[in-house]
Scaffold this motif. Structure first.
Motif, PDB file in Angstrom:
ATOM      1  N   LEU A 109      -6.368  18.902   6.192  1.00 53.48           N
ATOM      2  CA  LEU A 109      -6.661  17.646   7.037  1.00 53.48           C
ATOM      3  C   LEU A 109      -6.503  18.044   8.611  1.00 53.48           C
ATOM      4  O   LEU A 109      -7.088  17.787   9.498  1.00 53.48           O
ATOM      5  N   HIS A 110      -5.200  18.827   8.612  1.00 55.42           N
ATOM      6  CA  HIS A 110      -4.731  19.276  10.217  1.00 55.42           C
ATOM      7  C   HIS A 110      -5.842  20.219  10.627  1.00 55.42           C
ATOM      8  O   HIS A 110      -6.123  20.140  11.750  1.00 55.42           O
ATOM      9  N   TRP A 111      -6.166  21.123   9.708  1.00 57.17           N
ATOM     10  CA  TRP A 111      -6.905  22.021  10.319  1.00 57.17           C
ATOM     11  C   TRP A 111      -8.331  21.515  10.569  1.00 57.17           C
ATOM     12  O   TRP A 111      -9.067  21.874  11.699  1.00 57.17           O
ATOM     13  N   VAL A 112      -9.045  20.707   9.833  1.00 58.52           N
ATOM     14  CA  VAL A 112     -10.365  20.043   9.866  1.00 58.52           C
ATOM     15  C   VAL A 112     -10.384  19.144  11.420  1.00 58.52           C
ATOM     16  O   VAL A 112     -11.097  19.467  12.304  1.00 58.52           O
ATOM     17  N   THR A 113      -9.173  18.285  11.575  1.00 55.43           N
ATOM     18  CA  THR A 113      -9.047  17.494  12.672  1.00 55.43           C
ATOM     19  C   THR A 113      -8.579  18.393  13.911  1.00 55.43           C
ATOM     20  O   THR A 113      -9.365  18.303  15.116  1.00 55.43           O
ATOM     21  N   TYR A 114      -8.268  19.568  13.670  1.00 56.56           N
ATOM     22  CA  TYR A 114      -7.809  20.511  14.914  1.00 56.56           C
ATOM     23  C   TYR A 114      -9.098  21.081  15.401  1.00 56.56           C
ATOM     24  O   TYR A 114      -9.335  21.044  16.730  1.00 56.56           O
ATOM     25  N   PHE A 115     -10.017  21.585  14.635  1.00 54.64           N
ATOM     26  CA  PHE A 115     -11.070  22.087  15.002  1.00 54.64           C
ATOM     27  C   PHE A 115     -12.304  21.184  15.676  1.00 54.64           C
ATOM     28  O   PHE A 115     -12.797  21.361  16.359  1.00 54.64           O
ATOM     29  N   ALA A 116     -11.951  19.943  14.934  1.00 52.68           N
ATOM     30  CA  ALA A 116     -12.982  18.709  15.339  1.00 52.68           C
ATOM     31  C   ALA A 116     -12.540  18.338  16.720  1.00 52.68           C
ATOM     32  O   ALA A 116     -13.491  18.174  17.674  1.00 52.68           O
ATOM     33  N   ALA A 117     -11.255  18.219  17.055  1.00 51.78           N
ATOM     34  CA  ALA A 117     -10.730  18.039  18.279  1.00 51.78           C
ATOM     35  C   ALA A 117     -11.321  18.962  19.602  1.00 51.78           C
ATOM     36  O   ALA A 117     -11.544  18.470  20.490  1.00 51.78           O
ATOM     37  N   MET A 118     -11.272  20.286  19.212  1.00 48.76           N
ATOM     38  CA  MET A 118     -11.873  21.296  19.865  1.00 48.76           C
ATOM     39  C   MET A 118     -13.227  21.235  20.100  1.00 48.76           C
ATOM     40  O   MET A 118     -13.626  21.403  21.455  1.00 48.76           O
TER      41      MET A 118
END
Length: 291
Positions: free
Chosen positions: A78-87
């Motif tokens: 969940l962290h990685w998905v939201t991390y890339f989505a934020a960028m």
């Protein structure tokens, strides 16, 4: 060159690589979930291969630890998905700054995990971060991509904070490479059902970028962290890790031609300053508790 100097150089390289992961949100024309899936598969293969070649232990110690690995893998997915989505929404510079609210967020939720109390300095750090976030958000409407990206980045920071606290409490007896090997395996399995057809039709260049992301920018840093901590204190690692958003923003400016405004830069300085303070304070607290 002695072991400590080599470890410091290795650690700075590690932080540069971790900061560079954000660039792939722009360089690879796939969704955040697809990038996360392929990244985790390549990283998983590389990390288990590293453990095997280094003749390090691969299996975990107990059934409980496998359950913890499952939970940590879910949080990291969940962290990685939201991390890339934020960028992808806010840009690398602003997204990195938003993500780096996690040290202060960690301090706020840590009392639920350990016997620590909030002090007035923690409240001041929180207010500093709030002001910093206010400065990097262009408007309060969620229709603005940057605002939405900042909120997703903060959500990613919350997930990362929970993951780190659980890791420290239940999984710290494993090396970084071993812990991440099992977590990336969990991420790969969890993300497989949501992978889209865009992955199979991705260009050769995209696949090479993803291979680079999974190996050089994910597996390698975690192997280097394990090696660096043999000669450096955890406090040194945490302080150098605070430079990750600075490296990330610098790389985005140089390689992606991003131009964050003065308001975003000032907000970033405030957030990073609060993060550095809380990192120092946290290690001082845990050192006194260990004594």
């Amino acid at each position: 060159m002695d072991a400590v100097k080599k470890s410091l150089i290795s650690l700075h390289l590690t932080v540069v690589l971790l900061g560079g992961t954000a660039l792939f949100s722009r360089l690879v024309p796939l969704s955040a979930s697809d990038i996360t899936l392929v990244r985790s598969v390549f990283a998983c293969i590389a990390l288990f291969a590293f453990l095997k070649l280094a003749k390090n232990k691969i299996k975990l110690n107990s059934r409980k630890d496998y359950g913890v690995a499952l939970g940590l893998g879910l949080l990291m997915a969940l962290h990685w998905v939201t991390y890339f989505a934020a960028m992808q929404y806010a840009g690398v510079s602003v997204g990195m700054i938003a993500l780096f609210t996690f040290p202060v967020i960690t301090v706020l939720i840590e009392p639920f995990f350990e016997r620590v109390r909030l002090v007035w300095q923690d409240i001041l750090s929180t207010l500093t971060v709030i002001i910093g976030v206010y400065l990097i958000v262009p408007e309060t409407s969620l229709e603005n991509d940057i605002t939405l990206g900042v909120l997703i980045g903060i959500a990613s920071a919350v997930l990362y904070s929970f993951r780190n606290l659980i890791h420290r409490k239940h999984f710290k007896h494993y090396t970084g490479a071993q812990a991440m090997a099992w977590q990336t395996l969990v991420i790969s399995v969890l993300m497989l059902p949501v992978g889209s057809e865009a992955i199979t039709s991705a260009s050769t260049n995209s696949w090479l970028m993803l291979l680079l992301l999974g190996t050089v920018f994910t597996a390698l840093p975690h192997a280097l962290i394990a090696a660096s901590l043999r000669h450096l204190r955890a406090k040194t690692f945490s302080l150098i890790a605070c430079m990750q958003p600075l490296y990330g923003v610098f790389l985005a400016i140089i390689l992606l031609n991003e131009t964050p405004g003065w308001s975003a830069l000032v907000g970033g300085i405030l957030i990073t300053s609060a993060s550095v303070y809380e990192t120092l304070n946290t290690h001082k607290l845990h050192s006194s508790n260990d004594d």
